[in-house]
Design a protein around this motif. Structure first.
Motif, PDB file in Angstrom:
ATOM      1  N   VAL A 145      29.612 121.561  50.848  1.00 18.89           N
ATOM      2  CA  VAL A 145      29.194 122.059  52.044  1.00 18.89           C
ATOM      3  C   VAL A 145      29.268 123.738  51.891  1.00 18.89           C
ATOM      4  N   ARG A 146      28.212 123.968  51.992  1.00 21.63           N
ATOM      5  CA  ARG A 146      28.225 125.816  51.332  1.00 21.63           C
ATOM      6  C   ARG A 146      28.429 126.839  53.357  1.00 21.63           C
ATOM      7  N   ARG A 147      29.683 127.056  53.175  1.00 23.94           N
ATOM      8  CA  ARG A 147      29.565 128.196  54.552  1.00 23.94           C
ATOM      9  C   ARG A 147      28.335 129.350  54.117  1.00 23.94           C
ATOM     10  N   VAL A 148      27.662 129.688  54.535  1.00 21.96           N
ATOM     11  CA  VAL A 148      26.490 130.825  54.990  1.00 21.96           C
ATOM     12  C   VAL A 148      26.563 131.382  55.943  1.00 21.96           C
ATOM     13  N   GLY A 149      26.838 131.262  56.798  1.00 23.08           N
ATOM     14  CA  GLY A 149      27.319 132.330  57.978  1.00 23.08           C
ATOM     15  C   GLY A 149      28.161 132.077  59.496  1.00 23.08           C
ATOM     16  N   VAL A 150      28.494 132.367  60.212  1.00 21.34           N
ATOM     17  CA  VAL A 150      29.099 131.851  61.830  1.00 21.34           C
ATOM     18  C   VAL A 150      28.759 131.426  62.558  1.00 21.34           C
ATOM     19  N   VAL A 151      27.580 130.661  63.230  1.00 23.26           N
ATOM     20  CA  VAL A 151      26.462 130.498  64.534  1.00 23.26           C
ATOM     21  C   VAL A 151      28.076 129.755  65.095  1.00 23.26           C
ATOM     22  N   THR A 152      28.649 128.241  64.264  1.00 23.46           N
ATOM     23  CA  THR A 152      29.151 127.621  65.030  1.00 23.46           C
ATOM     24  C   THR A 152      31.344 127.327  64.026  1.00 23.46           C
ATOM     25  N   GLU A 153      31.565 127.566  65.062  1.00 21.77           N
ATOM     26  CA  GLU A 153      33.168 127.099  64.546  1.00 21.77           C
ATOM     27  C   GLU A 153      33.537 126.315  64.264  1.00 21.77           C
ATOM     28  N   THR A 154      32.481 125.052  64.154  1.00 25.21           N
ATOM     29  CA  THR A 154      32.917 123.255  63.647  1.00 25.21           C
ATOM     30  C   THR A 154      32.516 123.566  62.421  1.00 25.21           C
ATOM     31  N   GLU A 155      33.101 123.133  61.749  1.00 28.38           N
ATOM     32  CA  GLU A 155      33.223 122.478  59.931  1.00 28.38           C
ATOM     33  C   GLU A 155      31.428 121.366  60.043  1.00 28.38           C
ATOM     34  N   ALA A 156      31.148 121.747  58.769  1.00 30.85           N
ATOM     35  CA  ALA A 156      30.427 120.764  58.678  1.00 30.85           C
ATOM     36  C   ALA A 156      31.253 118.941  58.041  1.00 30.85           C
ATOM     37  N   THR A 157      30.990 118.423  58.583  1.00 31.34           N
ATOM     38  CA  THR A 157      31.726 116.769  58.467  1.00 31.34           C
ATOM     39  C   THR A 157      30.813 115.308  58.517  1.00 31.34           C
ATOM     40  N   GLY A 158      31.920 114.493  57.914  1.00 31.88           N
ATOM     41  CA  GLY A 158      31.229 113.202  57.489  1.00 31.88           C
ATOM     42  C   GLY A 158      31.399 112.205  58.634  1.00 31.88           C
ATOM     43  N   TYR A 159      30.558 110.822  58.892  1.00 34.33           N
ATOM     44  CA  TYR A 159      30.879 110.380  60.307  1.00 34.33           C
ATOM     45  C   TYR A 159      31.224 108.820  59.205  1.00 34.33           C
ATOM     46  N   ASP A 160      31.917 108.523  59.063  1.00 37.15           N
ATOM     47  CA  ASP A 160      31.856 107.295  57.897  1.00 37.15           C
ATOM     48  C   ASP A 160      32.446 105.746  58.770  1.00 37.15           C
ATOM     49  N   CYS A 161      31.621 104.913  58.693  1.00 38.19           N
ATOM     50  CA  CYS A 161      31.666 104.000  59.765  1.00 38.19           C
ATOM     51  C   CYS A 161      31.030 102.547  59.341  1.00 38.19           C
ATOM     52  N   LEU A 162      31.470 101.164  60.095  1.00 36.71           N
ATOM     53  CA  LEU A 162      31.044 100.333  58.996  1.00 36.71           C
ATOM     54  C   LEU A 162      30.573  99.172  60.428  1.00 36.71           C
ATOM     55  N   SER A 163      29.266  98.764  60.425  1.00 35.39           N
ATOM     56  CA  SER A 163      28.431  98.147  61.006  1.00 35.39           C
ATOM     57  C   SER A 163      28.795  96.847  60.804  1.00 35.39           C
ATOM     58  N   SER A 164      28.231  96.056  62.649  1.00 26.76           N
ATOM     59  CA  SER A 164      28.435  94.397  61.751  1.00 26.76           C
ATOM     60  C   SER A 164      26.790  93.777  61.717  1.00 26.76           C
ATOM     61  N   ARG A 165      26.181  94.539  62.175  1.00 24.14           N
ATOM     62  CA  ARG A 165      24.752  94.320  61.305  1.00 24.14           C
ATOM     63  C   ARG A 165      23.435  95.582  61.000  1.00 24.14           C
ATOM     64  N   LEU A 166      23.239  94.450  59.868  1.00 20.06           N
ATOM     65  CA  LEU A 166      22.925  95.308  58.596  1.00 20.06           C
ATOM     66  C   LEU A 166      21.440  95.768  59.801  1.00 20.06           C
ATOM     67  N   VAL A 167      20.986  97.051  59.481  1.00 19.52           N
ATOM     68  CA  VAL A 167      19.507  97.993  60.200  1.00 19.52           C
ATOM     69  C   VAL A 167      18.629  97.950  58.904  1.00 19.52           C
ATOM     70  N   SER A 168      17.817  98.494  59.239  1.00 21.66           N
ATOM     71  CA  SER A 168      16.809  98.565  58.113  1.00 21.66           C
ATOM     72  C   SER A 168      17.139 100.096  57.478  1.00 21.66           C
ATOM     73  N   GLU A 169      16.171 100.325  56.864  1.00 27.57           N
ATOM     74  CA  GLU A 169      16.068 101.748  57.207  1.00 27.57           C
ATOM     75  C   GLU A 169      15.177 102.416  57.499  1.00 27.57           C
ATOM     76  N   SER A 170      14.130 102.156  58.116  1.00 28.98           N
ATOM     77  CA  SER A 170      13.350 102.310  58.837  1.00 28.98           C
ATOM     78  C   SER A 170      13.860 102.854  60.342  1.00 28.98           C
ATOM     79  N   GLU A 171      14.424 101.311  60.648  1.00 27.17           N
ATOM     80  CA  GLU A 171      15.452 101.708  62.536  1.00 27.17           C
ATOM     81  C   GLU A 171      16.858 102.784  61.994  1.00 27.17           C
ATOM     82  N   LEU A 172      17.418 102.916  60.877  1.00 32.47           N
ATOM     83  CA  LEU A 172      18.421 104.092  61.245  1.00 32.47           C
ATOM     84  C   LEU A 172      18.005 104.999  60.790  1.00 32.47           C
ATOM     85  N   ARG A 173      16.419 105.575  60.337  1.00 33.59           N
ATOM     86  CA  ARG A 173      15.893 106.644  60.630  1.00 33.59           C
ATOM     87  C   ARG A 173      15.382 107.208  61.876  1.00 33.59           C
ATOM     88  N   ALA A 174      15.506 106.379  62.449  1.00 32.32           N
ATOM     89  CA  ALA A 174      13.975 106.456  63.616  1.00 32.32           C
ATOM     90  C   ALA A 174      15.525 106.885  64.509  1.00 32.32           C
TER      91      ALA A 174
END
Length: 311
Positions: A145-174
């Motif tokens: 992650v590379r900071r290139v200017g200030v438009v928002t004060e929020t840092e880039a981040t990651g949402y890591d999670c576990l799901s009880s359901r296995l979702v297909s890649e096409s469903e996940l993309r949509a």
């Protein structure tokens, strides 16, 4: 690359003909622009540029300039490609990237401006934090992650999670396109084991606003997700809201970590209820053994409301 262009959210740069149609670039106009590029670049280099993944976006920019300033103005901007020889120092995918950079610069800077400086990172002017994807020497994927200017004060981040359901890649993309209201070209989704392979033909300096990897898991959860996003998207959809949307959309329960005490996790049910849970994990197997309320489909989990009191 897309600044000032009307880019559809579902733009598919993997299909050039479809992308040109989505960007409303007629075949005749594209042929004319391709001829103009061939007038200033060697045939092989012109072919690489025209056939590049970003080619339709460059064509759309040329068309927009032609509509406002005329075809002559487009030619006057493109002529600098013949004198800007910085791309000659590169080869392979780096050559394509440099040709794209040089063409974009020639179209967006005044004709008298000097050539664009070489850079490994393509800066998206409207973004504050960029997720840059690089392929290493051992074909391992490296995210930075590379900071290139200030438009928002929020840092880039990651949402890591576990799901009880296995979702297909096409469903996940949509789902991700709808959740973050992102354009197709700004999203990457791939299985953890196939990321390097899927990025093989993608330029090393391509920027994704949303970068998602997934893998299958066992136990009480069937799928693990890792979603890296830019800060402006985190402002739009927070971690808890993302988990709530995912759970509701896929009728699943979702586990993620935020500010809980060590060893405890947040669990979002499909109906939006939020629990706190304790979990055993190992060898890609995740098993809840306690939660502050019953989890549908998991009757053996101990209910312990005292988990809310732990600090």
């Amino acid at each position: 690359m897309t600044e000032g262009l009307a880019v559809p959210r579902d733009l598919d740069l993997g299909d050039r003909a479809s992308a040109l149609e989505q960007l409303k670039v007629p075949p005749a106009a594209h042929s004319q622009m391709a001829s103009m590029v061939k007038d200033v670049l060697p045939e092989q280099k012109a072919g690489l540029l025209i056939g590049s993944r970003q080619g339709p976006l460059l064509a759309a920019r040329m068309q927009k300039m032609g509509e406002s300033d005329g075809a002559k103005a487009v030619g006057e901007h493109l002529v600098r490609l013949g004198t800007d020889t910085s791309w000659k120092e590169n080869s392979g995918s780096a050559l394509v990237g440099r040709l794209v950079d040089a063409t974009l610069h020639s179209l967006t800077a005044p004709p008298s401006a000097p050539p664009a400086p070489a850079s490994r990172v393509r800066v998206c002017r409207r973004r504050a934090l960029l997720v840059v994807v690089l392929a290493g020497d051992t074909a391992r994927l490296v995210q930075r992650v590379r900071r290139v200017g200030v438009v928002t004060e929020t840092e880039a981040t990651g949402y890591d999670c576990l799901s009880s359901r296995l979702v297909s890649e096409s469903e996940l993309r949509a789902f991700l396109l709808d959740c973050f209201e992102s354009a197709e070209c700004q999203l990457f989704v791939g299985h953890e084991d196939r990321v390097s392979e899927e990025l093989r033909d993608v330029l090393q300096d391509v920027v994704f606003s949303v970068f998602c990897t997934y893998r299958e898991t066992s136990g009480h959860f069937s799928m693990a997700l890792g979603v890296s996003i830019e800060g402006w998207l985190a402002d739009r959809v927070g971690r808890r809201e993302f988990a709530e949307r995912f759970a509701a959309h896929f009728d699943a329960y979702v586990l993620y970590g935020d500010t809980e005490p060590p060893g405890l996790w947040t669990v979002i049910l499909a109906d939006g209820n939020r629990l706190r849970g304790a979990m055993d994990e190992g060898d890609n197997r995740y098993m809840l053994y306690a939660a502050t309320a019953p989890v549908p489909g998991l009757p053996d989990i101990r209910v312990d409301e005292g988990l809310w009191q732990l600090r």
